[in-house]
Design a protein around this motif. Sequence first.
Motif, PDB file in Angstrom:
ATOM      1  N   ALA A 105       0.832  -1.206   0.000  1.00 41.90           N
ATOM      2  CA  ALA A 105       0.000   0.000   0.000  1.00 41.90           C
ATOM      3  C   ALA A 105       0.865   1.253   0.000  1.00 41.90           C
ATOM      4  O   ALA A 105       1.958   1.269   0.564  1.00 41.90           O
ATOM      5  CB  ALA A 105      -0.911  -0.007   1.222  1.00 41.90           C
ATOM      6  N   ARG A 106       0.330   2.311  -0.600  1.00 42.75           N
ATOM      7  CA  ARG A 106       1.084   3.563  -0.648  1.00 42.75           C
ATOM      8  C   ARG A 106       0.539   4.607   0.319  1.00 42.75           C
ATOM      9  O   ARG A 106       1.297   5.283   1.004  1.00 42.75           O
ATOM     10  CB  ARG A 106       1.088   4.142  -2.070  1.00 42.75           C
ATOM     11  N   SER A 107      -0.767   4.784   0.390  1.00 41.96           N
ATOM     12  CA  SER A 107      -1.331   5.840   1.236  1.00 41.96           C
ATOM     13  C   SER A 107      -1.808   5.268   2.558  1.00 41.96           C
ATOM     14  O   SER A 107      -2.097   4.076   2.673  1.00 41.96           O
ATOM     15  CB  SER A 107      -2.493   6.526   0.519  1.00 41.96           C
ATOM     16  N   ALA A 108      -1.887   6.133   3.577  1.00 37.85           N
ATOM     17  CA  ALA A 108      -2.326   5.679   4.896  1.00 37.85           C
ATOM     18  C   ALA A 108      -2.605   6.883   5.771  1.00 37.85           C
ATOM     19  O   ALA A 108      -2.233   8.025   5.461  1.00 37.85           O
ATOM     20  CB  ALA A 108      -1.280   4.779   5.552  1.00 37.85           C
ATOM     21  N   THR A 109      -3.251   6.604   6.911  1.00 33.48           N
ATOM     22  CA  THR A 109      -3.424   7.581   7.973  1.00 33.48           C
ATOM     23  C   THR A 109      -3.324   6.836   9.290  1.00 33.48           C
ATOM     24  O   THR A 109      -2.923   5.670   9.314  1.00 33.48           O
ATOM     25  CB  THR A 109      -4.770   8.322   7.824  1.00 33.48           C
ATOM     26  N   ALA A 110      -3.662   7.487  10.394  1.00 30.52           N
ATOM     27  CA  ALA A 110      -3.565   6.829  11.698  1.00 30.52           C
ATOM     28  C   ALA A 110      -4.426   5.569  11.705  1.00 30.52           C
ATOM     29  O   ALA A 110      -5.582   5.586  11.297  1.00 30.52           O
ATOM     30  CB  ALA A 110      -4.012   7.780  12.804  1.00 30.52           C
ATOM     31  N   GLY A 111      -3.869   4.477  12.166  1.00 24.82           N
ATOM     32  CA  GLY A 111      -4.553   3.190  12.156  1.00 24.82           C
ATOM     33  C   GLY A 111      -4.257   2.365  10.931  1.00 24.82           C
ATOM     34  O   GLY A 111      -4.555   1.164  10.897  1.00 24.82           O
ATOM     35  N   GLY A 112      -3.664   2.964   9.903  1.00 27.64           N
ATOM     36  CA  GLY A 112      -3.370   2.241   8.669  1.00 27.64           C
ATOM     37  C   GLY A 112      -2.371   1.131   8.853  1.00 27.64           C
ATOM     38  O   GLY A 112      -2.272   0.236   8.005  1.00 27.64           O
ATOM     39  N   GLN A 113      -1.624   1.164   9.964  1.00 31.52           N
ATOM     40  CA  GLN A 113      -0.643   0.103  10.222  1.00 31.52           C
ATOM     41  C   GLN A 113      -1.291  -1.262  10.365  1.00 31.52           C
ATOM     42  O   GLN A 113      -0.602  -2.292  10.266  1.00 31.52           O
ATOM     43  CB  GLN A 113       0.163   0.423  11.488  1.00 31.52           C
ATOM     44  N   GLN A 114      -2.612  -1.311  10.576  1.00 35.93           N
ATOM     45  CA  GLN A 114      -3.306  -2.592  10.703  1.00 35.93           C
ATOM     46  C   GLN A 114      -3.312  -3.381   9.402  1.00 35.93           C
ATOM     47  O   GLN A 114      -3.579  -4.589   9.418  1.00 35.93           O
ATOM     48  CB  GLN A 114      -4.754  -2.346  11.136  1.00 35.93           C
ATOM     49  N   PHE A 115      -3.028  -2.712   8.272  1.00 37.14           N
ATOM     50  CA  PHE A 115      -3.164  -3.336   6.958  1.00 37.14           C
ATOM     51  C   PHE A 115      -1.829  -3.282   6.206  1.00 37.14           C
ATOM     52  O   PHE A 115      -1.675  -2.546   5.243  1.00 37.14           O
ATOM     53  CB  PHE A 115      -4.265  -2.638   6.158  1.00 37.14           C
ATOM     54  N   PRO A 116      -0.849  -4.063   6.636  1.00 38.36           N
ATOM     55  CA  PRO A 116       0.479  -4.012   6.002  1.00 38.36           C
ATOM     56  C   PRO A 116       0.481  -4.752   4.671  1.00 38.36           C
ATOM     57  O   PRO A 116      -0.416  -5.537   4.406  1.00 38.36           O
ATOM     58  CB  PRO A 116       1.357  -4.737   7.041  1.00 38.36           C
ATOM     59  N   VAL A 117       1.486  -4.451   3.804  1.00 41.42           N
ATOM     60  CA  VAL A 117       2.702  -3.694   4.037  1.00 41.42           C
ATOM     61  C   VAL A 117       2.551  -2.343   3.326  1.00 41.42           C
ATOM     62  O   VAL A 117       1.777  -2.201   2.390  1.00 41.42           O
ATOM     63  CB  VAL A 117       3.892  -4.482   3.462  1.00 41.42           C
TER      64      VAL A 117
END
Length: 756
Positions: free
Chosen positions: A466-478
Motif C-alpha cells: 500500500a502507498r497511502s495511509a493515515t492513523a490506524g493504517g498500520q493494521q493493513f500491512p505492508v
Amino acid sequence: MKFTDGYWQNLPGVDVLRPRAVDEVVLGERSLTAYAGTGRLATRGDTLNSPLITITLDSPAEGVLGVTVEHHRGGVDPGPAFALADDAPHVVVTGPTAGDARATLTTGNLTARVATTGEWALDIEVDGQVVTGSTSRGVGVVTDAAGRPFVREQLALGVADHVYGLGERFTPFVKNGQTVDVWNADGGTSSEQAYKNVPFYLTDAGYGVLVDHPGHVSFEIASEVVSRTQFSVPGQRLRYYVVAGPDPKDVLRRYTALTGRPARVPDWSYGLWLSTSFTTDYDEATVMSFIDGMAERGLPLSVFHFDCFWMRRFHWCDFVWDPATFPDPEGMLRRLHERDLQVCVWINPYIAQRSHLFEEGRELGYLVKRADGSVWQWDLWQAGMALVDFTNPDATAWYQSKLRALLDTGVDAFKTDFGERIPTDVVWHDGSDPERMHNYYTQLYNKAVFDLLEEVKGEGEAVLFARSATAGGQQFPVHWGGDCESTFVSMAESLRGGLSLASSGFGYWSHDIGGFEGTPDAAVFKRWLAFGLLSSHSRLHGSSSYRVPWAFDEESVKVTQRFTELKLSLMPYLSGVGREAHTDGLPVMRPMVVEFPDEPGAAAVDTQYMLGESLLVAPVFTADGDVDVYVPEGEWTSLLDGSVVSGPRWHRQRHGFDSLPLLVRPGTVLPVGARTDRPDYDHATGVTLRVFGLPDGYDGETVVRGVAGEVRFRVTRDGATVRAEATGAVPDAWALADALGAPVPAQGGTAEITLR
C-alpha cells in the motif's frame, strides 16, 4: 498553521481567545473538566459577554491522557472518526489539597495536574517527572482573517527534546523547526508532501501525542514558538491524547494498542518481489524470461508483481487482463504458481470512464458524487476518472466482488496504489465531512482490500503493498515509500520516510530498490540492493526501465544473490521481529532513538536503523563505499566479516558493493536458518544459534517458530561455557555457535560451546 506575528502579536485579522481565568474545575468519577473565562473574572459583571473555554481530561487506556478543548459544543460532527480503543482503565481523580492547589487525574504512570484558580495551566508527568504541559498562552480558540474558526494547542518542549513521526515524511527525521501539514498528497519522496500523513508524533522526552482529527491538522514543531509544539484543527473542538512512555517503545506499544496493531504477514512476503515495472513493455513471455533469468542465475524469488498495464490502457480499473498481452491469464497464473511464486497485481480505487465498471457503478450509485448528484470526475491520472465511495457498504462489497474474482483465478496479493487524490467538493454516501474524508479515505480503501484477503486467504496470509495511509493504517500491512528518484540522495530520503513512518506506529515498510523514476547507475542499484534486502520487505520495481539485476552488470547479480540469501537465512530472526510488530506494535525497522533513547548520539541519526533490536544496518550512500556509522555503547560484531567495533562513537568505514555495516548488538543470541532459497521454510529445523558478546552470567530466552510449533531456547553463560537448552517443539537438528566458530550440533535438547 501560523496565527502569530512573532511572539507577542497576532497576524492581521486573527483573533485568539485564551483561557485566562479558571472559573471552576469539576471532578467526575473518571474525568475532570475545567471552565475558563477568556478575560478577567474579578466581578460578576466580568462574566457578561465573555466566552468560556471548556477543557476536559479523561483516559481511554492506561497511560493515555485524553484532552478536549471546546468553544461552542452545538456543532454537528458528521464523521469520519478514527477507530480508537477504549479500555475503561482505572483512573484516579483528586481535588486540591492543602499542599497542592491543583486537581489531578492519574492513569497508569501518567498524571495530569491542572490549575483550579488563576490562568489555565496543565502539567503532565510520566513516572513522577514533568514531560510536557500547556499554559493559557498555548490553548487558543482562533478566528482567522477570513472568519474561519480553529482550535489550537501548544505543548512545551524541553531544551533537549526531539520530535519524530507525523507519518512517512521525507524531510529531516527530527521534526523540530518544521511546519507539517497532515494532508495526504501524491508529491513523491523529494517534497515536503507525504502519502501517509499521521497526526501523531513521538518524542524522546517520555511521551507521544495523537491529535484525534482525521482531516487537516497543522503542526508547528518548535517553529512558530520555538519552545513548544503547536497543533491546530479547523472548527470549534480539538481532542488530543498524550501517550506515556517513558521509553519510545512504551509509547509505541500504547499508541498501537489505541489505534490498532499491525496484522501478521505471511513468511513468503519477506522474500524478494520482482515487478514488470510501470510503463515498460511486457507480456507473458517477458515475465517468464525474467523469472527464468532469476532461476538461471541462482537468485531466489518469492513474488512476481504485475504493475498497472496488466489491464488495458484507459480502462483502469476494470480488473480485466489485457487480452493482447495476456491472452490466457488463468493459465499464466497457474504456471507462475507451479514455479512456486506468489502473484501480486496493481489496483487503485479509481474507475476510468472507459472501464465497463463505470456505468455499472454509476447506475448502482457506488461512485462518489457532487452536490448536484452528478458523478465526480476528472482527467488527471485516468480519463474521466471516478472514485469508489467506500462509505457505502454496498459499494465496498461490489468493489470486493471484483477483486474476489481475481483471487479465484490465482492472484495472491494486491498493490493498493493511490488513495491520496481525494476531492473535497463532493458528497459522501454516509454524509461524512469531505475535509475529514480526504485523509481517511485510504483507511476505508485499504481495509476493504485487506479484509477480503483475510477472508479468502486466512488470518496471517493477507498482505498488501500500500502507498497511502493515515492513523490506524498500520493494521493493513505492508506499506511502501512511493515514487523516488534513482539517486543516492533519494535513497537517503526514502530511508528518512521509513524511519518517520516507523515512529508513527507502522510495523513494516518497503521501498523501490534502485529508485522509481529514471534508471539508476550500477553503483546506486547495488548499494540500494543491500539496503532493500535488509528492509522488512524487498521489491525490485521501477518506472520506465526494468529492474532485473543483469540489466546493470554482472556484479549486480552477485550482490542480489548475496543479500537475498542473507535475508532468507535470517528468517528465524526476522519472522520473530515481525511477530513482535503484531503483538507489541514495535516496528521491524527501528530508528536508532527507539532502541537507544538514553544515548544523546542516537537522537538525530537518520542514515541507519536497527532491524529488530539486535541488528544495526547502515546503508551506503556513496559509490566509493565510504560510510559513517554511529555505533552505540558496547562492542558490536560485523555479521559479514566478524570484525568488532566499539561505541558510543562514530566510525568511518569503506565497503565494497557486497558489503555494508551490518552489526550485531552485544548480548545477542541470533537464530540463523538452514535455508537460503526461500523465506517460508521450517525456521526451527537446522537453526543455528549464534552468540555475540554474551556477558558472564547471561540467562535469556530465544524463541523460534517452526512448522511443528514454537521452540524455546534458554541460553546461559557461565565463564567460558555457553549452554543452550531447547523446550517445546524441539527439532531433530539444531546447533550452537559463537560469532565466528563452526556450529556445534545439539545433543537432543541441549548444546554447549566453549568461548575462545
